[in-house]
Write a protein that holds these residues in place. Structure first.
Motif, PDB file in Angstrom:
ATOM      1  N   VAL A 279       2.422   6.799  -6.986  1.00 24.63           N
ATOM      2  CA  VAL A 279       1.378   7.585  -7.653  1.00 24.63           C
ATOM      3  C   VAL A 279       1.443   9.056  -7.257  1.00 24.63           C
ATOM      4  CG1 VAL A 279      -1.122   7.929  -7.821  1.00 24.63           C
ATOM      5  CG2 VAL A 279      -0.169   5.617  -7.954  1.00 24.63           C
TER       6      VAL A 279
ATOM      7  N   VAL B  57      -5.740   1.435  -3.332  1.00 20.51           N
ATOM      8  CA  VAL B  57      -4.710   0.672  -4.036  1.00 20.51           C
ATOM      9  C   VAL B  57      -4.724  -0.791  -3.597  1.00 20.51           C
ATOM     10  CG1 VAL B  57      -3.270   2.713  -4.313  1.00 20.51           C
ATOM     11  CG2 VAL B  57      -2.944   1.231  -2.317  1.00 20.51           C
TER      12      VAL B  57
ATOM     13  N   ILE C  64      -5.330   7.990  -1.562  1.00 20.77           N
ATOM     14  CA  ILE C  64      -4.960   6.954  -2.527  1.00 20.77           C
ATOM     15  C   ILE C  64      -4.722   5.619  -1.834  1.00 20.77           C
ATOM     16  CG2 ILE C  64      -3.004   6.210  -3.958  1.00 20.77           C
ATOM     17  CD1 ILE C  64      -4.843   7.855  -5.540  1.00 20.77           C
ATOM     18  N   LYS C  65      -4.232   5.652  -0.612  1.00 26.56           N
ATOM     19  CA  LYS C  65      -3.970   4.401   0.132  1.00 26.56           C
ATOM     20  C   LYS C  65      -5.240   3.595   0.372  1.00 26.56           C
ATOM     21  CE  LYS C  65      -1.134   4.510   3.650  1.00 26.56           C
ATOM     22  NZ  LYS C  65      -0.441   4.983   4.880  1.00 26.56           N
TER      23      LYS C  65
ATOM     24  N   ILE D 120       0.834  -1.200   0.000  1.00 27.63           N
ATOM     25  CA  ILE D 120       0.000   0.000   0.000  1.00 27.63           C
ATOM     26  C   ILE D 120       0.873   1.257   0.000  1.00 27.63           C
ATOM     27  CG2 ILE D 120      -1.622   1.361   1.382  1.00 27.63           C
ATOM     28  CD1 ILE D 120      -2.956  -1.241   2.224  1.00 27.63           C
TER      29      ILE D 120
ATOM     30  N   ALA E  74      -7.579  -3.568  -6.576  1.00 27.97           N
ATOM     31  CA  ALA E  74      -7.791  -3.529  -5.128  1.00 27.97           C
ATOM     32  C   ALA E  74      -9.019  -4.317  -4.673  1.00 27.97           C
ATOM     33  CB  ALA E  74      -7.876  -2.076  -4.656  1.00 27.97           C
TER      34      ALA E  74
ATOM     35  N   GLU F 245      -0.882   3.277 -13.151  1.00 26.86           N
ATOM     36  CA  GLU F 245      -0.815   2.544 -11.886  1.00 26.86           C
ATOM     37  C   GLU F 245      -2.036   2.832 -11.028  1.00 26.86           C
ATOM     38  OE1 GLU F 245       2.506   1.385  -8.545  1.00 26.86           O
ATOM     39  OE2 GLU F 245       2.701   3.301  -9.571  1.00 26.86           O
ATOM     40  N   ALA F 246      -2.482   4.087 -11.028  1.00 25.54           N
ATOM     41  CA  ALA F 246      -3.672   4.436 -10.250  1.00 25.54           C
ATOM     42  C   ALA F 246      -4.909   3.730 -10.790  1.00 25.54           C
ATOM     43  CB  ALA F 246      -3.871   5.953 -10.272  1.00 25.54           C
TER      44      ALA F 246
ATOM     45  N   GLY G 216      -4.629  -0.022 -10.204  1.00 24.25           N
ATOM     46  CA  GLY G 216      -4.784  -0.271  -8.777  1.00 24.25           C
ATOM     47  C   GLY G 216      -6.233  -0.237  -8.340  1.00 24.25           C
ATOM     48  N   MET G 217      -6.998   0.713  -8.886  1.00 20.74           N
ATOM     49  CA  MET G 217      -8.414   0.803  -8.534  1.00 20.74           C
ATOM     50  C   MET G 217      -9.194  -0.432  -8.973  1.00 20.74           C
ATOM     51  SD  MET G 217      -9.332   4.788  -9.344  1.00 20.74           S
ATOM     52  CE  MET G 217     -11.073   4.497  -9.003  1.00 20.74           C
TER      53      MET G 217
ATOM     54  N   VAL H  22       2.756   1.691  -3.563  1.00 19.24           N
ATOM     55  CA  VAL H  22       1.913   2.127  -4.680  1.00 19.24           C
ATOM     56  C   VAL H  22       1.492   3.579  -4.499  1.00 19.24           C
ATOM     57  CG1 VAL H  22      -0.233   1.738  -5.933  1.00 19.24           C
ATOM     58  CG2 VAL H  22       1.116  -0.219  -5.161  1.00 19.24           C
ATOM     59  N   ALA H  23       1.062   3.945  -3.297  1.00 19.52           N
ATOM     60  CA  ALA H  23       0.650   5.328  -3.053  1.00 19.52           C
ATOM     61  C   ALA H  23       1.810   6.287  -3.255  1.00 19.52           C
ATOM     62  CB  ALA H  23       0.087   5.462  -1.637  1.00 19.52           C
TER      63      ALA H  23
END
Length: 335
Positions: free
Chosen positions: A191, A282, A278-279, A184, A305, A297-298, A301-302, A187-188
């Protein structure tokens, strides 16, 4: 829809002290979701991004301390519980010296393999974790192996059945929590934070940071499906955490101070708010094949997740928070 962007203006200080307008691009869908999440969950902490990064580092390495302590608790080894695995004193010593060494360390383009099948982990070059410094902290993988082997030997090397079910269960929860915290955070950070660093520090620095995190995620991907009682689990995790310690020390002593020097307080808090939001969106498991370009990536990730959350729930995956004792120790090390 995917091509649209949400531009958020802010002020960026240059080295000369002047200001210019900075923009951060985020997919419109992500921006709308983040805004909604902030309103409904009141995620804004009014903390600047560098403080939130440090908070995450404390949590990650506090969980690592707890994991090592769980090995001591389940082993008949004569080693003292206060210094399992990679020495905490060594971590503190390296962390204190990281600023000077990291500032002089050459940063190159990411050139290492990012294949999830790779079992060789390096930081800045080479499987021995050499970073260009004259002295690097040793990784005590033999100690970690003795810990797990000593437990297994009690019952003729019978794997999970050779250890206390309670201790194995607790160790698994800590490992789950450690992996989730690393993923987490990473990734955050990629981004929200790395685009800012790229504008300030340049491509080569950020490409190296991305390569470091990619290698960690490759290893975590393999360990994620390995039982904690496997004889390779602890030595490999020890190497991962050693490499991650070097990586985070660079961020705390070089990258974050640079960010704070170049961005105004309002923008730092704005980054912190978006980082926290964002955390919530993800993945919670390692996905080494995911893109590292912030916009993609965002979006990926959405989509990923919810699947991770579903896998965690259906699989009965359990998590724990780091102990207060471990948090206190990490606060001493990191300030």
């Amino acid at each position: 829809m995917l091509a649209s962007r949400l531009f958020t203006p802010g002020l960026l200080r240059t080295a000369a002290g002047t200001t210019r307008t900075a923009t951060t691009r985020m997919p419109a869908a992500v921006g709308a979701t983040v805004a909604s999440t902030k309103q409904s969950r009141a995620l804004s902490t009014n903390k600047p991004i560098d403080e939130l990064i440090l908070d995450d580092h404390r949590e990650i390495f506090a969980l690592w301390r707890d994991f090592q302590s769980s090995l001591s608790a389940s082993s008949s080894s004569s080693h003292n519980q206060s210094s399992p695995g990679t020495s905490h004193q060594q971590l503190a010593a390296h962390h204190g010296a990281a600023g000077a060494s990291a500032a002089n360390k050459p940063k190159g383009k990411a050139g290492s393999s990012t294949s999830p099948q790779s079992s060789t982990l390096s930081y800045g070059g080479g499987p021995q974790f050499t970073t260009g410094e004259e002295n690097t902290r040793p990784v005590d993988t033999e100690f970690a192996a003795r810990k797990i082997q000593g437990t297994n030997d009690k019952n003729d090397g019978d794997g999970a059945e050779g250890a206390s079910m309670k201790s194995v269960h607790e160790r698994t929860k800590i490992a789950n929590s450690l992996f989730r915290a690393i993923v987490i955070h990473s990734v955050a950070e990629e981004v929200v934070v790395y685009p800012e660093l790229r504008a300030i520090r340049g491509d080569s620095v950020v490409d190296q940071l991305l390569a470091d995190q990619q290698q960690v995620e490759n290893e975590l991907f393999e360990l994620d499906n390995m039982p904690v009682t496997h004889p390779d689990f602890v030595p490999r995790l020890t190497k991962i955490m050693h490499a991650l310690e070097l990586h985070t020390a660079d961020e705390e002593k070089v990258e974050m101070p640079e960010l704070r020097a170049r961005l105004n307080d309002e923008w730092l808090v704005s980054l912190g708010t978006r980082f926290q939001a964002i955390k919530q969106l993800v993945p919670t498991r390692p996905h080494p094949s995911a893109p590292t370009q912030p916009t993609l990536e965002a979006l990926v990730g959405m989509m990923t997740a919810p699947l991770d959350y579903l896998r965690d729930r259906l699989g009965g995956r359990e998590f724990v928070k780091p102990s207060s004792e471990a948090i206190k120790e990490e606060t001493k090390v990191r300030g």
